[in-house]
Design a protein around this motif. Structure first.
Motif, short mmCIF file in Angstrom:
data_model
loop_
_atom_site.label_atom_id
_atom_site.label_comp_id
_atom_site.label_asym_id
_atom_site.label_seq_id
_atom_site.Cartn_x
_atom_site.Cartn_y
_atom_site.Cartn_z
N THR A 3 0.82 -1.20 0.00
CA THR A 3 0.00 0.00 0.00
C THR A 3 0.86 1.25 0.00
O THR A 3 0.37 2.33 0.28
N THR A 167 -6.12 3.28 -1.31
CA THR A 167 -7.55 3.60 -1.35
C THR A 167 -7.91 4.14 -2.72
O THR A 167 -7.07 4.28 -3.59
N SER A 169 -11.05 3.16 -4.44
CA SER A 169 -12.00 2.35 -5.20
C SER A 169 -13.43 2.73 -4.87
O SER A 169 -13.69 3.65 -4.09
N THR A 172 -14.29 2.84 -1.07
CA THR A 172 -13.58 3.70 -0.12
C THR A 172 -14.56 4.46 0.76
O THR A 172 -14.39 4.54 1.98
N GLU A 175 -16.64 2.03 3.13
CA GLU A 175 -15.91 1.55 4.29
C GLU A 175 -15.88 2.55 5.44
O GLU A 175 -15.53 2.19 6.56
N THR A 176 -16.26 3.80 5.18
CA THR A 176 -16.40 4.76 6.27
C THR A 176 -17.71 4.55 7.03
O THR A 176 -17.88 5.06 8.14
N ASN A 202 -10.03 2.46 -10.78
CA ASN A 202 -9.61 2.56 -9.38
C ASN A 202 -9.83 1.25 -8.64
O ASN A 202 -9.04 0.86 -7.78
N VAL A 206 -6.89 -1.10 -6.64
CA VAL A 206 -6.97 -1.64 -5.28
C VAL A 206 -6.77 -3.14 -5.28
O VAL A 206 -6.29 -3.73 -4.31
#
Length: 494
Positions: A3, A167, A169, A172, A175-176, A202, A206
């Motif tokens: 990453t 990050t 994708s 992203t 996932e928050t 994107n 990932v």
């Protein structure tokens, strides 16, 4: 997986090394014929070979490369080939008429044009070496083609993100809100030349597997979700609506979907409720943004139920203001121009003879949409200011009328426009596509249906039926073109 911050092209090679040899990156579902699978190794090798072939054709760091083709693995090879050279992929609709393509090309002035019929380029590239190219950081990540308010070609060059750092994708934002499976299988029903489709690049960065449709078909999309156990997809409102209308959809298995992301237009309440009922409100996301990347708002379905019609609140530092025509802030609940400010600031440039966005001294920008915010800071979209119809001295927002009419089970698609009228200044006019040629739906039926759902001044005064609404593959429609056609050659039915 690695990453560390690396150029996009370098990331492609990392994935080829990290993934199992037989791991699939792309499942391609053509309109006709069998599906095709592309492994991560093949993806890296073919994009490197194509990059080398493009370099032999004179493409260098910073050059613009126009890519004009239907969805395909070759489209994605071409995007990553550009990134590996430090060139800029400019995504062009494949189905534009020649006169419009010539105008676009005059603005872009690409070093190279890659089209599906450039078979010699793709074949020639197969003899190129597959060893990695030197790392390259492009100045721009991509170019997206749009048009100004006058129809003048406009190319939006995006500066960020330029390097992969783990990050970016489709998931992203999701996932928050909640955790999702680490191994995603993401359906791509939208054209790659549109933001909703381009996010697939994107997703690949990932390391997610994508199922790429050559062209959207609602029934086929459902088949692909079931067969490949797709975990999510991003699409515009009409795609969500068409899937909801698939015959027998209530008996289909959509249980693999962990999330879906809607954007690009308002979501009618009936469409939202369908998806909430099928996969759970907590797995449905609604968003608002722009190709310019000036900011994003998002809400989850359970928030939408508490704030019906909202497109959410700012994410990743996005702030929202509602201003009047003089630039003054408006109070909660009052409609005005939507201005947003991203934590990254203004990160785009335009090509073409088009005016820049309106930007406040403190960096809030608008793309011309109007809306309001509620007491909790949730944003609501009324419509584009340029689409607003002033009829009899009052404002009508086409999106609201379209959402109401879309509930009719015999209406497959609808666009509402304002036509010049001696009595009203402009009258509300509905262009309707029936669900079938045998449908008995008439203009009086449409008008009566609208009267049951919206205020009388918003109800279409005239209705016209067409065989098909002229939408692009990205589901966009040119209201200005529809208006021009009808005001030159009226074709109304009362």
């Amino acid at each position: 997986m690695t990453t560390e911050s690396v150029p996009f092209g370098v990331r492609c090679g990392q994935l080829a090394r990290e993934m199992p040899a037989a791991a699939v990156a792309i499942v391609f579902a053509p309109e006709q014929g069998d599906e095709r699978q592309v492994t991560w190794s093949e993806f890296d090798e073919r994009s490197t070979q194509l990059a080398r072939a493009c370099a032999r054709d004179g493409v260098h760091h910073g050059d613009l490369v126009a890519i004009q083709m239907k969805n395909s693995p070759e489209f994605l090879f071409s995007i990553f080939a550009c990134w590996k050279l430090g060139a800029v992929p400019v995504l062009v609709r494949w189905d534009l008429p020649d006169w419009e393509l010539h105008r676009l090309h005059d603005v872009i002035r690409p070093k190279l044009l890659i089209t599906a019929d450039r078979t010699e380029l793709f074949e020639r590239s197969r003899s190129e070496p597959t060893d990695p190219l030197p790392p390259a950081d492009p100045r721009y990540s991509s170019g997206i083609c749009s048009s100004g308010s006058t129809g003048t070609p406009k190319i939006i060059l995006r500066r960020a993100p330029l390097r992969f750092a783990g990050t970016g994708s489709s998931i992203t934002v999701i996932e928050t809100f909640e955790a999702v499976s680490p191994e995603q299988v993401i359906l791509v029903p939208s054209p790659l030349y549109h933001n909703n489709g381009f996010v697939a690049a994107n997703d690949l960065l990932v390391g997610h597997k994508i199922v790429l449709m050559e062209r959207f078909d609602a029934a086929r999309a459902v088949d692909l979700i079931e067969r490949h156990r797709a975990t999510g997809f991003t699409a515009a409102t009409p795609i969500f609506q068409r899937i909801a209308r698939v015959a027998g959809i209530e008996h289909r298995d959509l249980s693999s979907l962990e999330w879906v992301m809607q954007g690009a237009a308002q979501l009618p309440a009936w469409v939202a409720q369908f998806w909430f009922d099928r996969i759970g409100a907590e797995h449905v996301y609604l968003s608002y943004g722009a190709s310019e990347g000036i900011g994003t708002t998002v809400c989850r379905g359970d928030e939408w139920l508490a704030h019906p019609g909202t497109v959410g609140r700012g994410v990743f530092g996005t702030q929202v203001r509602i201003l009047d025509e003089d630039g003054a802030d408006l109070p909660v609940g009052e409609i005005g121009d939507i201005y947003v400010r991203s934590a990254r600031g203004i990160n785009h440039e335009y090509l073409g003879d088009v005016p820049p966005l309106r930007v406040t001294p403190d960096g809030f920008a608008t793309i011309g949409d109007v809306g309001w915010v509620d007491d909790d800071g949730y944003l609501y979209i009324a419509d584009r200011r340029t689409d607003m119809i002033v009829t009899g001295g009052v404002n009508v927002y086409p999106a609201e009328v379209e959402a109401a009419l879309s509930e009719h089970h015999e209406i497959a698609d609808v666009v509402v426009i304002g036509l010049k009228d001696d009595e009203w200044g402009h009258r509300v006019h509905a262009v309707v596509q029936r669900t079938s040629e045998s449908s008995p739906l008439g203009a009086a039926d449409v008008i009566a249906f609208a009267k049951e759902r919206i205020s009388s001044y918003k109800v279409p005064k005239t209705v016209e039926f067409v065989g098909k609404i002229p939408r692009s593959e990205a589901t966009k429609v040119s209201r200005s073109a529809l208006i021009a056609e009808r005001e030159l050659q009226p074709n109304d039915s009362l």
